[in-house]
Scaffold this motif. Structure first.
Motif, short mmCIF file in Angstrom:
data_model
loop_
_atom_site.label_atom_id
_atom_site.label_comp_id
_atom_site.label_asym_id
_atom_site.label_seq_id
_atom_site.Cartn_x
_atom_site.Cartn_y
_atom_site.Cartn_z
N GLU A 251 0.83 -1.20 0.00
CA GLU A 251 0.00 0.00 0.00
C GLU A 251 0.87 1.25 0.00
N LEU A 252 1.93 1.25 0.80
CA LEU A 252 2.84 2.39 0.83
C LEU A 252 3.58 2.53 -0.50
N TRP A 253 4.02 1.41 -1.06
CA TRP A 253 4.74 1.47 -2.34
C TRP A 253 3.85 2.01 -3.45
N GLN A 254 2.58 1.62 -3.47
CA GLN A 254 1.68 2.10 -4.50
C GLN A 254 1.47 3.61 -4.38
N LEU A 255 1.42 4.13 -3.15
CA LEU A 255 1.34 5.58 -2.95
C LEU A 255 2.57 6.28 -3.53
N MET A 256 3.75 5.75 -3.22
CA MET A 256 4.99 6.35 -3.72
C MET A 256 5.04 6.29 -5.24
N LEU A 257 4.63 5.15 -5.77
CA LEU A 257 4.66 4.97 -7.22
C LEU A 257 3.73 5.95 -7.91
N GLN A 258 2.58 6.19 -7.34
CA GLN A 258 1.64 7.13 -7.94
C GLN A 258 2.18 8.55 -7.90
N CYS A 259 2.85 8.91 -6.81
CA CYS A 259 3.38 10.27 -6.70
C CYS A 259 4.66 10.47 -7.49
N PRO A 264 2.13 14.47 -14.58
CA PRO A 264 1.74 15.24 -13.38
C PRO A 264 0.29 14.97 -12.95
N ALA A 265 -0.61 14.76 -13.91
CA ALA A 265 -2.02 14.57 -13.57
C ALA A 265 -2.26 13.27 -12.82
N SER A 266 -1.33 12.33 -12.88
CA SER A 266 -1.50 11.04 -12.22
C SER A 266 -1.14 11.10 -10.73
#
Length: 436
Positions: A251-259, A264-266
């Motif tokens: 869950e934390l990795w997916q947050l980092m990956l998204q940011c 930029p819009a993602s």
């Protein structure tokens, strides 16, 4: 030696020196303050000073518990100074220098505080543009939070924009046509969002990308795309994918990956990121620091075409840094070499599309499990080369053996008669007598 700053402030002691100027411990009508006295070349640019004064209301209006507030702006002769709150503590870079990496719980708690600060700034229409550990202060006078992390405050709002704002008027040609100057990349290479590298204007999403890079560094001890020549670092931001960190919750990795998304819009907004990080905090309680190896420095490639690296004046590397005070500025020493990985306010020409399309130069800092070579690293290349040599030697032995067996078989057939083969050392049979 004390000096007067305007009519209301006295600067008593130097706390640090950075790319934008000198930070002093000062005294004002309401008590101790930090006074950032900006460089003389910035103060002498009247157009820049006018623009900065226009930004005064936005800077003074950033009132948030996680923002180091600007109390005043002083323009007095050749002095241009920001008067800021004095934070009793150290900066995040200093803590990283001592601890190498933080526990996931402490890293996420600090990042969530900075995300709160960015949410307030973005709501006020202010983009920081230089989020990095040097610009995050840790308030040692306040109670600690999750993971033993002290509250984090973001500072140096407006400084990156100030550095990027000196009057660079378009230069007239002999025919009278004014040609705009070439765009440059202003910031710290390790934390620059891909759209900045490609020459797009900075929006709030660039701060989210930089903050996610800081979180990656807090967990791993290094940034995902750092290492080598600054041009190679910029190219990696655009062309390479971030390598996963072993050992952190998905869950934390997916947050980092998204940011850290290239688009930029993602990316999440600052308030969304702060809330999401605090949701994963309970799952990180008691988790130890990640066990990943420090990456090897890649070989420094040549500079990219049509680029020129301009480090801040007199920057010094990470080794031999003098102690810093509460305001996080990378100290300066004239005549010393720059630290290409953590340089402050680097100015580089925007890479051409051809340069960016050529793939990454150097080796990205890819984490690995201890005991196994990192893909693309020098050890990985050496191990691969050794495997190829062993495989080549084995193939050569097999080929030689096959050739020898084939030669023996051919030679054996050549010395075989109706009665079967006989040794080559046997004497030749006498010729049959001729019949009459």
């Amino acid at each position: 030696m004390a000096r007067r700053i305007g009519s209301r402030y006295t600067a008593n002691q130097v706390l640090g020196r950075g790319s934008a100027g000198t930070v002093w411990l000062g005294e004002g009508p309401q008590g101790p303050v930090a006074i950032k006295l900006l460089r003389e070349d910035l103060a002498e640019d009247r157009e820049l000073v006018d623009r900065f004064v226009q930004e005064r209301s936005a800077l003074l209006g950033l009132d948030h518990p996680r923002v180091v507030g600007v109390r005043d702006l002083v323009v007095d002769g050749n002095d241009l100074a920001l008067v800021m709150e004095l934070v009793r503590g150290t900066d995040l870079r200093t803590r990283l220098d001592h601890e190498r990496r933080l526990t996931p719980e402490a890293a996420v708690a600090i990042t969530a505080d900075v995300a709160d600060a960015l949410a307030a700034a973005h709501a006020a229409g202010v983009v920081h543009r230089d989020v990095k550990p040097e610009n995050v202060l840790l308030d040692s006078a306040a109670p600690t939070g999750p993971g033993g992390a002290p509250p984090a405050l973001l500072t140096d709002f407006g400084i990156a924009k100030l550095i990027d704002a000196p009057s660079r008027a378009p230069q007239p040609t002999p025919g009278g046509v004014r040609i705009p100057s070439q765009r440059r990349v202003i910031g710290t290479p390790d934390y620059l969002a891909p759209e900045l590298v490609e020459g797009l204007p900075p929006r709030a999403a660039v701060d989210i990308y930089a903050l996610a890079t800081v979180l990656y560094e807090l967990l791993a001890g290094f940034t995902p795309f750092g290492g080598g020549h600054p041009g190679a670092v910029l190219r990696r931001h655009v062309t390479e994918s971030v390598a996963p960190l072993p050992g952190i919750p998905d869950e934390l990795w997916q947050l980092m990956l998204q940011c850290l998304a290239k688009a930029p819009a993602s990316r999440l907004r600052a308030a969304e990121l702060a809330a999401a990080l605090r949701e994963v905090l309970p799952d990180l309680r008691g988790m130890p620091r990640l066990d990943v190896d420090e990456p090897h420095e890649p070989e420094a490639p040549a500079a990219l075409p049509e680029q020129r690296y301009e480090p801040r004046p007199g920057a010094r590397g990470s080794g031999g840094r003098p102690p810093r005070g509460a305001v996080p500025l990378v100290p300066l020493a004239h005549g010393s070499a720059p630290d290409s990985n953590r340089d402050t306010h680097t100015s580089m020409r925007v890479p051409t599309p051809e340069a960016l399309a050529g793939g990454a130069l150097g080796t990205a800092r890819v984490p690995r499990v201890p005991g196994r070579p990192r893909p693309g690293s020098a050890r990985h290349r050496t191990a691969a080369r050794s495997r190829r040599m062993r495989l080549g030697a084995a193939v050569g032995v097999v080929a030689l053996t096959a050739a020898l067996l084939g030669w023996l078989a051919t030679d054996s057939d050549a010395h075989s008669g109706p009665g079967g083969p006989y040794p080559r050392s046997s004497p030749a049979a006498p010729p049959a007598p001729a019949s009459r």
